[in-house]
Design an enzyme around this catalytic site. Structure first.
Site, PDB file in Angstrom:
ATOM      1  N   GLU A  48      41.311  10.172  49.688  1.00 47.56           N
ATOM      2  CA  GLU A  48      40.133  10.433  48.842  1.00 47.56           C
ATOM      3  C   GLU A  48      39.994   9.353  47.773  1.00 47.56           C
ATOM      4  OE1 GLU A  48      40.927  14.226  47.021  1.00 47.56           O
ATOM      5  OE2 GLU A  48      41.233  15.150  48.976  1.00 47.56           O
ATOM      6  N   LYS A  83      46.877   2.907  42.943  1.00 47.28           N
ATOM      7  CA  LYS A  83      46.083   2.357  41.834  1.00 47.28           C
ATOM      8  C   LYS A  83      45.597   0.968  42.202  1.00 47.28           C
ATOM      9  CE  LYS A  83      46.733   5.398  38.354  1.00 47.28           C
ATOM     10  NZ  LYS A  83      47.627   5.189  37.266  1.00 47.28           N
ATOM     11  N   LYS A  91      39.893   8.128  44.025  1.00 48.43           N
ATOM     12  CA  LYS A  91      40.477   8.629  42.780  1.00 48.43           C
ATOM     13  C   LYS A  91      39.444   8.388  41.670  1.00 48.43           C
ATOM     14  CE  LYS A  91      44.697   8.434  40.028  1.00 48.43           C
ATOM     15  NZ  LYS A  91      44.071   8.183  38.732  1.00 48.43           N
ATOM     16  N   ASP A 116      37.649   8.199  38.229  1.00 52.59           N
ATOM     17  CA  ASP A 116      38.183   7.875  36.912  1.00 52.59           C
ATOM     18  C   ASP A 116      37.447   8.679  35.849  1.00 52.59           C
ATOM     19  OD1 ASP A 116      39.780   6.724  35.091  1.00 52.59           O
ATOM     20  OD2 ASP A 116      38.830   4.755  35.129  1.00 52.59           O
ATOM     21  N   TYR A 172      38.446  18.554  43.796  1.00 49.00           N
ATOM     22  CA  TYR A 172      39.311  17.995  44.835  1.00 49.00           C
ATOM     23  C   TYR A 172      40.495  18.886  45.201  1.00 49.00           C
ATOM     24  CZ  TYR A 172      41.661  16.426  40.562  1.00 49.00           C
ATOM     25  OH  TYR A 172      42.246  16.363  39.332  1.00 49.00           O
ATOM     26  N   CYS A 209      28.589 -12.486  -1.979  1.00 48.72           N
ATOM     27  CA  CYS A 209      29.529 -13.138  -1.062  1.00 48.72           C
ATOM     28  C   CYS A 209      28.744 -13.878   0.018  1.00 48.72           C
ATOM     29  CB  CYS A 209      30.435 -12.093  -0.411  1.00 48.72           C
ATOM     30  SG  CYS A 209      31.463 -12.802   0.889  1.00 48.72           S
ATOM     31  N   CYS A 257      38.912 -11.618  -0.206  1.00 51.39           N
ATOM     32  CA  CYS A 257      37.902 -12.024   0.781  1.00 51.39           C
ATOM     33  C   CYS A 257      38.113 -13.485   1.180  1.00 51.39           C
ATOM     34  CB  CYS A 257      36.506 -11.832   0.201  1.00 51.39           C
ATOM     35  SG  CYS A 257      35.223 -12.471   1.293  1.00 51.39           S
ATOM     36  N   CYS A 316      34.666  -6.361   1.508  1.00 51.94           N
ATOM     37  CA  CYS A 316      34.319  -7.207   0.386  1.00 51.94           C
ATOM     38  C   CYS A 316      33.068  -6.574  -0.215  1.00 51.94           C
ATOM     39  CB  CYS A 316      34.024  -8.630   0.860  1.00 51.94           C
ATOM     40  SG  CYS A 316      33.358  -9.646  -0.459  1.00 51.94           S
ATOM     41  N   CYS A 333      34.759 -15.425  -0.288  1.00 52.05           N
ATOM     42  CA  CYS A 333      34.389 -15.557  -1.705  1.00 52.05           C
ATOM     43  C   CYS A 333      35.560 -15.322  -2.642  1.00 52.05           C
ATOM     44  CB  CYS A 333      33.233 -14.630  -2.060  1.00 52.05           C
ATOM     45  SG  CYS A 333      33.720 -12.898  -2.138  1.00 52.05           S
TER      46      CYS A 333
HETATM   47  S1  IVH Z   1      44.876  15.322  43.235  1.00 48.33           S
HETATM   48  C1  IVH Z   1      48.758  17.634  42.306  1.00 48.33           C
HETATM   49  N1  IVH Z   1      42.652  14.051  43.867  1.00 48.33           N
HETATM   50  O1  IVH Z   1      44.098  11.471  39.170  1.00 48.33           O
HETATM   51  C2  IVH Z   1      47.621  16.791  42.672  1.00 48.33           C
HETATM   52  N2  IVH Z   1      43.553  13.768  41.696  1.00 48.33           N
HETATM   53  O2  IVH Z   1      47.583  11.984  38.718  1.00 48.33           O
HETATM   54  C3  IVH Z   1      46.601  16.672  41.637  1.00 48.33           C
HETATM   55  N3  IVH Z   1      42.192  12.335  40.223  1.00 48.33           N
HETATM   56  O3  IVH Z   1      44.719  13.203  36.524  1.00 48.33           O
HETATM   57  C4  IVH Z   1      45.700  15.517  41.713  1.00 48.33           C
HETATM   58  N4  IVH Z   1      40.594  11.923  41.674  1.00 48.33           N
HETATM   59  O4  IVH Z   1      42.680  14.198  37.635  1.00 48.33           O
HETATM   60  C5  IVH Z   1      43.591  14.293  42.935  1.00 48.33           C
HETATM   61  N5  IVH Z   1      40.670  13.019  44.527  1.00 48.33           N
HETATM   62  C6  IVH Z   1      41.590  13.264  43.594  1.00 48.33           C
HETATM   63  C7  IVH Z   1      41.491  12.705  42.289  1.00 48.33           C
HETATM   64  C8  IVH Z   1      42.514  12.973  41.373  1.00 48.33           C
HETATM   65  C9  IVH Z   1      41.017  11.716  40.438  1.00 48.33           C
HETATM   66  C10 IVH Z   1      42.981  12.291  38.968  1.00 48.33           C
HETATM   67  C11 IVH Z   1      43.544  13.623  38.547  1.00 48.33           C
HETATM   68  C12 IVH Z   1      44.871  13.302  37.910  1.00 48.33           C
HETATM   69  C13 IVH Z   1      45.209  11.930  38.434  1.00 48.33           C
HETATM   70  C14 IVH Z   1      46.389  11.999  39.396  1.00 48.33           C
END
Ligand code: IVH
Length: 673
Positions: free
Chosen positions: A114, A311, A116, A118, A223, A428, A405, A423, A408
């Site tokens: 999936e 990551k 991730k 942010d 998720y 100035c 400053c 300041c 001045c």
């Molecule tokens: S699963 C125990 N799936 O990434 C499993 N996490 O450390 C729980 N995050 O802060 C996480 N997208 O909030 C999972 N598709 C996704 C995600 C996801 C973002 C974040 C989650 C957590 C960090 C994982």
């Protein structure tokens, strides 16, 4: 209507509204027009106002219902919210795959991969299908109750399609477009910018007043399931399918893999395609699909063994802090800036990074000569995220913030409950110079060819000592020609640009004067309301406070400003030079017979014959109001070259769209009339 019929009708309307809400915000395939949707909502509101005892917190009319909270309540997570172990490269992923296969013996393994997202991890609790509580992750055991704020997210169902009791986990986030719009608005109001969508999502959900979160256009993908009563699922992918069928928004870009090679190829494709997504992702998450296998794998102290977060390489690098420069801004605030050994980062060379204030230097323990980690914060300003003390050689020196400053020499002052040093000498040179730089800047008088360097030069050469002097520069043509890099042509252009700025509508002047707390937006409101700078100067406190957007502090700041004798003198010199003091936009009520009177207009893409600023002024002159994003309130979209998502949205919502040529035609017609 009797109570029983009303009850039935209210229930029916709520179901219909939730259904269309899901189609629009979750599935992105509306079946009815916005007008029809609004009509359903109005009917429900009317019935609820006739029978207020039938209003329940789950009603779609109650998404932004609550009052500001005094603080957030704590919430214990029944099932802890764990975080994931990290993988940073292909090798880490292969190791993970090996560990999994070893633990489950000879069985085949399926992984779900999936995006991730942010944002911010949240947990959502539903009882018998009703949304009852939403919480932040907190430390994983205890989070904070942010139900009111989560309810403002329109893609979050208030009632599920089946009456199940379930705790769902997901990521609340701010789409890139909403983030950019929010920062643009904050810029015009002179408020600090958010570094990235993640911070702004977190900041929005941490607001005690749900109206703030409601204005922030947040979204959510779910998720996972924390707890589930009354249904059974055997695998993660079945769980996601169940969540979808209950009405949740689940990210569609997920895939199942049996081979790690294919999974890695999928991840690499997303690393490339990531900029195309309308939201930020910082990696990919890989989960073992079968719950039986998940159970076999179990957990370490901190995280499950059946999942891992990959990551993406961060947009970070290491360089050396060569010095710290201290600058005085137009309001007198002294800010340190890091001078870095030039380094290339995410496509640009980084030489400087803002340090904001002395406290940050102290917190990070920065020393001159340190190796530091620099990060591009949301592609805005590079930021020092950490120091690497292990790379110190002993030659590093501590940094002392000056007590006086740098421009001045007057003593710097720290106001109570402020971290910033200031300041406060009104004479100035830095304050005056920065004030002039602000006056000529894009959102103020917008004088082209007058960048910071040129202003600094004019100021140093004593050709200007105040903004009024700009309008007398034509008398000093010979002196201008003697300046560095100033030929006949550039002097002519500069004088012409200054001359042209005299014609600006007065809101630019009001903003440019740099009155404390008066940003571009407030300046526009004041210009509209008073029509002329002379009227604003004469305005009483009461008159100022009658304006919605002007609070007591702003009113006082305006009164103090205009009461200063040196301000009177300055304005008289500007007037004598022929600078326009009148508002040239069209006041809404006067605009009744103008072609765009009362219309809300959105500009998108690039126009070839004018700047965005010019286009906005022209629209205002036709009676229209320009806003940043397309919604059902938009009446017209003007689309230039390379118009993107706004144009698409206009199409979806059935908003009228015209191209640049038609816009020009409209302008010409108006001039002919
Ligand atoms: S699963 C125990 N799936 O990434 C499993 N996490 O450390 C729980 N995050 O802060 C996480 N997208 O909030 C999972 N598709 C996704 C995600 C996801 C973002 C974040 C989650 C957590 C960090 C994982």
């Amino acid at each position: 209507m009797d109570r029983q019929t009303a009850e039935q009708k209210i229930e029916e309307l709520r179901q219909q509204i939730e259904y269309h809400n899901r189609l629009y915000f979750v599935e992105d395939r509306p079946e009815i027009t916005d007008r029809e949707y609004d009509a359903l909502m109005r009917q429900l509101q009317e019935l609820e106002s006739l029978f207020p005892e039938l209003v329940t917190p789950d009603s779609p009319t109650q998404r932004v219902g609550g009052e500001p909270l005094p603080h957030f309540e704590k919430v214990e997570h029944k099932v802890p919210m764990l975080s994931l172990g990290n993988a940073f490269n292909e090798g880490d992923l292969r190791d993970f795959d090996r560990r999994v296969r070893q633990a489950v013996g000879d069985q085949p393994v399926r992984y779900v991969c999936e995006l991730k997202i942010d944002g911010l991890a949240v947990s959502l609790r539903y009882e018998d299908g009703w949304f009852v509580r939403g919480a932040t992750r907190g430390d994983g055991q205890t989070g904070e109750d942010i139900t009111q704020n989560l309810k403002t997210i329109r893609s979050l169902p208030l009632r599920l399609r089946k009456p199940v009791t379930i705790e769902v986990r997901g990521e609340a986030y701010m789409p890139k477009r909403a983030f950019e719009k929010l920062n643009r608005e904050r810029e015009t109001r002179g408020e600090p910018l958010f570094a990235n969508p993640r911070n702004s999502a977190a900041g929005s959900l941490r607001q005690l007043d749900p109206k703030v979160a409601a204005s922030r256009e947040l979204d959510i993908f779910v998720y996972g399931i924390g707890e589930l009563i009354g249904e059974t699922v055997e695998s993660h992918s079945e769980g996601l399918a169940l969540l979808e069928s209950l009405g949740f928004k689940v990210n569609p870009e997920r895939r199942v893999f049996e081979q790690i090679d294919e999974l890695i190829a999928f991840i690499n494709r997303w690393a490339e395609k990531r900029p195309e997504l309308p939201y930020e992702i910082d990696g990919m998450v890989i989960k073992v699909d079968s719950f039986a296998q998940q159970q076999e794998l179990g957990f370490t102290a901190k995280s499950p063994r059946w999942a891992i977060a990959y990551k993406f390489p961060a947009e970070e690098t290491v360089t050396v802090l060569e010095g710290i420069e201290v600058n005085v801004g137009r309001t007198g605030v002294v800010t340190p800036t890091a001078l870095l050994k030039p380094v290339s980062l995410a496509g640009t060379t980084v030489k400087r990074a803002s340090l904001h204030n002395e406290e940050i230097i102290r917190e990070k323990g920065l020393m001159l000569g340190d190796h530091v980690v620099v990060k591009k914060a949301g592609d805005i300003i590079p930021e020092i995220v950490a120091v690497l003390p292990e790379r110190r050689t002993g030659a590093e020196r501590p940094f002392q913030m000056p007590t006086h400053c740098p421009e001045c020499g007057s003593e710097l002052i720290r106001f109570e409950d402020e971290v910033a040093l200031r300041c406060i000498n009104p004479d100035c040179p830095a304050l005056i110079r920065e004030g002039i730089i602000h006056f000529v800047s894009r959102l103020a008088m917008n004088i082209e060819g007058l960048g910071e360097k040129v202003v600094a030069q004019l100021f140093e050469q004593k050709l200007i000592a105040s903004v009024a002097d700009l309008y007398y520069l034509h008398e000093r043509r010979d002196d201008l020609l003697r300046l560095e890099r100033m030929g006949e042509k550039s002097v002519d252009n500069l004088l012409q640009a200054i001359e042209a700025s005299k014609e600006n509508s007065v809101e630019r002047l009001i903003f440019g004067l740099g009155i404390r707390l008066i940003g571009a937006k407030a300046a526009k409101v004041l210009a509209e309301r008073f029509g002329h700078l002379d009227n604003l100067q004469r305005a009483t406190r009461e008159q100022l406070l009658e304006i919605d957007e002007i609070g007591p502090k702003m009113a006082d700041s305006i009164l103090t400003y205009f009461a200063m004798p040196q301000v009177q003198e300055l304005l008289e010199r500007l007037r004598a030079a022929g600078v326009n003091f009148a508002y040239k936009g069209v006041r809404a009520e006067e605009g009744s017979d103008l072609p765009l009177a009362g219309k809300t207009v959105v500009l998108t893409g690039t126009l070839s014959t004018m700047t965005r600023q010019e286009a906005e002024e022209k629209i205002a002159r036709l009676g229209g109001k320009v806003t940043g994003s397309v919604s059902k309130k938009t009446d017209l979209v003007i689309a230039g070259e390379k118009a993107g998502s706004k144009l698409e949205k206009a199409g979806k919502l059935g908003v009228q769209v015209i191209d640049e040529a038609s816009f020009l035609q409209l302008l010409e017609q108006q001039q002919a009339d």
